[in-house]
Design an enzyme around this catalytic site. Structure first.
Site, mmCIF file in Angstrom:
data_model
loop_
_atom_site.group_PDB
_atom_site.id
_atom_site.type_symbol
_atom_site.label_atom_id
_atom_site.label_comp_id
_atom_site.label_asym_id
_atom_site.label_seq_id
_atom_site.Cartn_x
_atom_site.Cartn_y
_atom_site.Cartn_z
ATOM 1 N N SER A 133 2.192 -28.412 -19.397
ATOM 2 C CA SER A 133 2.846 -28.520 -20.711
ATOM 3 C C SER A 133 3.571 -29.841 -20.907
ATOM 4 O O SER A 133 3.967 -30.160 -22.027
ATOM 5 C CB SER A 133 3.876 -27.394 -20.880
ATOM 6 O OG SER A 133 3.392 -26.180 -20.388
ATOM 7 N N ARG B 76 8.291 -27.653 -14.185
ATOM 8 C CA ARG B 76 8.023 -27.926 -12.768
ATOM 9 C C ARG B 76 7.074 -29.119 -12.663
ATOM 10 O O ARG B 76 6.311 -29.385 -13.603
ATOM 11 C CB ARG B 76 7.464 -26.677 -12.091
ATOM 12 C CG ARG B 76 6.058 -26.333 -12.518
ATOM 13 C CD ARG B 76 5.771 -24.882 -12.358
ATOM 14 N NE ARG B 76 5.025 -24.471 -13.540
ATOM 15 C CZ ARG B 76 3.899 -23.779 -13.527
ATOM 16 N NH1 ARG B 76 3.416 -23.327 -12.400
ATOM 17 N NH2 ARG B 76 3.261 -23.485 -14.642
ATOM 18 N N SER C 68 3.395 -29.774 -14.322
ATOM 19 C CA SER C 68 3.198 -28.776 -15.371
ATOM 20 C C SER C 68 2.230 -29.282 -16.442
ATOM 21 O O SER C 68 2.300 -30.436 -16.868
ATOM 22 C CB SER C 68 4.545 -28.442 -16.023
ATOM 23 O OG SER C 68 4.327 -27.796 -17.254
ATOM 24 N N GLU D 55 -12.821 -1.777 -41.034
ATOM 25 C CA GLU D 55 -11.984 -0.659 -41.449
ATOM 26 C C GLU D 55 -10.721 -0.514 -40.599
ATOM 27 O O GLU D 55 -9.614 -0.403 -41.112
ATOM 28 C CB GLU D 55 -12.805 0.639 -41.386
ATOM 29 C CG GLU D 55 -12.139 1.814 -42.027
ATOM 30 C CD GLU D 55 -11.708 1.524 -43.459
ATOM 31 O OE1 GLU D 55 -12.520 0.984 -44.231
ATOM 32 O OE2 GLU D 55 -10.551 1.833 -43.796
ATOM 33 N N HIS E 88 15.406 -12.690 -23.571
ATOM 34 C CA HIS E 88 15.122 -11.271 -23.300
ATOM 35 C C HIS E 88 16.061 -10.873 -22.162
ATOM 36 O O HIS E 88 16.297 -11.674 -21.254
ATOM 37 C CB HIS E 88 13.651 -11.103 -22.910
ATOM 38 C CG HIS E 88 13.244 -9.697 -22.572
ATOM 39 N ND1 HIS E 88 13.700 -8.595 -23.274
ATOM 40 C CD2 HIS E 88 12.426 -9.217 -21.597
ATOM 41 C CE1 HIS E 88 13.163 -7.501 -22.740
ATOM 42 N NE2 HIS E 88 12.391 -7.849 -21.726
ATOM 43 N N TYR F 276 7.901 -24.289 -21.331
ATOM 44 C CA TYR F 276 7.392 -24.768 -22.624
ATOM 45 C C TYR F 276 6.175 -23.933 -23.016
ATOM 46 O O TYR F 276 5.116 -24.434 -23.315
ATOM 47 C CB TYR F 276 7.044 -26.259 -22.520
ATOM 48 C CG TYR F 276 6.887 -26.952 -23.853
ATOM 49 C CD1 TYR F 276 8.006 -27.206 -24.651
ATOM 50 C CD2 TYR F 276 5.639 -27.370 -24.313
ATOM 51 C CE1 TYR F 276 7.877 -27.866 -25.866
ATOM 52 C CE2 TYR F 276 5.501 -28.032 -25.530
ATOM 53 C CZ TYR F 276 6.631 -28.271 -26.305
ATOM 54 O OH TYR F 276 6.506 -28.916 -27.510
ATOM 55 N N GLY G 288 6.593 -16.452 -30.252
ATOM 56 C CA GLY G 288 7.035 -17.843 -30.302
ATOM 57 C C GLY G 288 6.313 -18.683 -31.344
ATOM 58 O O GLY G 288 6.936 -19.518 -32.010
ATOM 59 N N GLU H 148 7.537 -2.942 -27.767
ATOM 60 C CA GLU H 148 6.264 -3.592 -27.442
ATOM 61 C C GLU H 148 5.303 -2.625 -26.741
ATOM 62 O O GLU H 148 4.096 -2.702 -26.918
ATOM 63 C CB GLU H 148 6.486 -4.890 -26.634
ATOM 64 C CG GLU H 148 7.084 -4.726 -25.264
ATOM 65 C CD GLU H 148 7.788 -5.999 -24.762
ATOM 66 O OE1 GLU H 148 8.077 -6.905 -25.553
ATOM 67 O OE2 GLU H 148 8.066 -6.065 -23.543
#
Ligand code: NAD
Ligand code: MG
Ligand code: MG
Length: 330
Positions: free
Chosen positions: A54, A49, A52, A228, A109, A26, A135, A196
């Site tokens: 999250s 897990r 976590s 700038e 990915h 997450y 994301g 990237e």
């Protein structure tokens, strides 16, 4: 067009709405996939897990949270959104034992499939739905009614409808609102790493930093150098993004446009192009992947040292001070 692009009319939303989806992780992509899919009417659970950080965030957002093995067991589509370097062990320990024939294993990915760090059994689908953006933008654009384009790929089609599943998943995360591009795991992995490294993150940060340092070294105030070389970057990029290089050129002065043609090729010269070719070759032959995984096994020593260096750089201190003066940022 050298690529096939799909739109909403090409997707069957019922396919993804009828699957039990487990989003594993997450973070940046995980929260965006899970929330967009939920808002598209899909049956989503988030696999995390134990302990976590999250978990509370996901629950507060109205998502069902489970531990990873239980989420994988219950789901018939599992989207792997933990960091690339952790995916092989999470897959071995918590996903592989729970894969059933006909399940779909999905990625955002191609790193682990393309370089062979994960080898799923033949009887599951292996697909990718890779948003072409960070994301937090994937989530923001979805809530605003638009969507970040997705690449979709199929490495293994065990059920015969893996492409339709990938299309339907991309619809669920909002990619069909702008466009879904068909690709292969090899193409996505190699072009994503190249982009990237050479252009988006590596190239851009070094370009901005080198411009800033050149002005500061020559005695100009860091604040002016920041405005700038850093602050204005977004406005120029927005014009290119919205209406093309020609429109950006139309909007800037003739003086700026003349300088662009004169100076650009001096900065990005044959030496820079040769460096780009070398970067691409090391991605294609797997050397970059090996080097990255070695650094991960070494507690990210090189990654963390470089992160500390940029965090301590004068350009970041200057930016922090200047951005705190803007009323529209926080
Ligand atoms: P992230 O680092 O933002 O999030 C990873 C999440 O994984 C964490 O928030 C946590 O929930 C979980 N996690 C962390 N450590 C874990 C562990 N030891 N065991 C189990 N779970 C753990 O990751 P991300 O940047 O969203 O990347 C996820 C995937 O998406 C990768 O394959 C990445 O290449 C791909 N991707 C990312 C972006 C992006 O915008 N960041 C863009 C395109 C594709
Ligand atoms: Mg990318
Ligand atoms: Mg990437």
């Amino acid at each position: 067009m050298a690529v096939t692009i799909y739109y909403e009319e090409d997707c069957n939303p019922e396919i993804i709405k009828n699957k039990k989806i487990a989003v594993i992780g997450y973070g940046s992509q995980g929260h965006a996939h899970a929330l967009n899919l939920k808002d598209s009417g899909c049956d989503v659970r988030v696999g995390l897990r134990p302990g976590s950080k999250s978990a509370d965030l996901a629950r507060e957002a109205g998502l069902k949270v489970m531990d990873i093995p239980a989420a994988a067991e219950e789901a018939d589509l599992i989207m792997m959104l933990v960091p690339d370097e952790l995916q092989p062990s999470v897959y071995e320990d918590s996903i592989a034992p729970h894969l059933k024939p006909g399940d779909t294993l999905a990625f955002a990915h191609g790193f682990n499939i393309h370089y062979g760090y994960i080898t799923p059994p033949d009887d599951v689908n292996v697909i990718m739905c890779a948003p072409k953006g960070p994301g937090h933008i994937v989530r923001r654009q979805y809530t605003e009614g638009s969507g970040v384009p997705d690449l979709i790929c199929v490495q293994q089609d065990a059920t015969g409808d893996a492409w339709d599943i990938a299309l339907s998943y991309a619809w669920g995360v909002g990619g069909a609102r702008s466009g879904i591009i068909k690709a292969t795991f090899k193409e996505e992995t190699e072009e994503d790493l190249f982009g990237e490294q050479a252009v988006l993150c590596g190239g851009l940060v070094e370009l901005v930093k080198a411009g800033f340092e050149t002005l500061v070294e020559a005695g100009y105030p860091p604040e002016l150098a920041y405005f700038e070389c850093y602050h204005e970057m977004k406005m120029i990029v927005d014009l290119m993004y919205e209406s093309g290089i020609h429109f950006m050129n139309y909007s800037i002065s003739n003086t700026a446009e003349y300088g662009e043609y004169y100076a650009g090729p001096k900065v990005i010269n044959e030496q820079s192009r040769e460096a780009m070719r070398e970067i691409l070759a090391r991605i294609q032959d797997g050397s970059f992947a090996r080097e990255f995984m070695e650094d991960c096994d070494n507690d990210h020593a090189r990654l963390l040292a470089s992160r500390e260096a940029i965090n301590d750089h004068e350009i970041e201190k200057t930016g922090e001070k200047i951005r705190s003066m803007f009323t529209w940022t926080n």
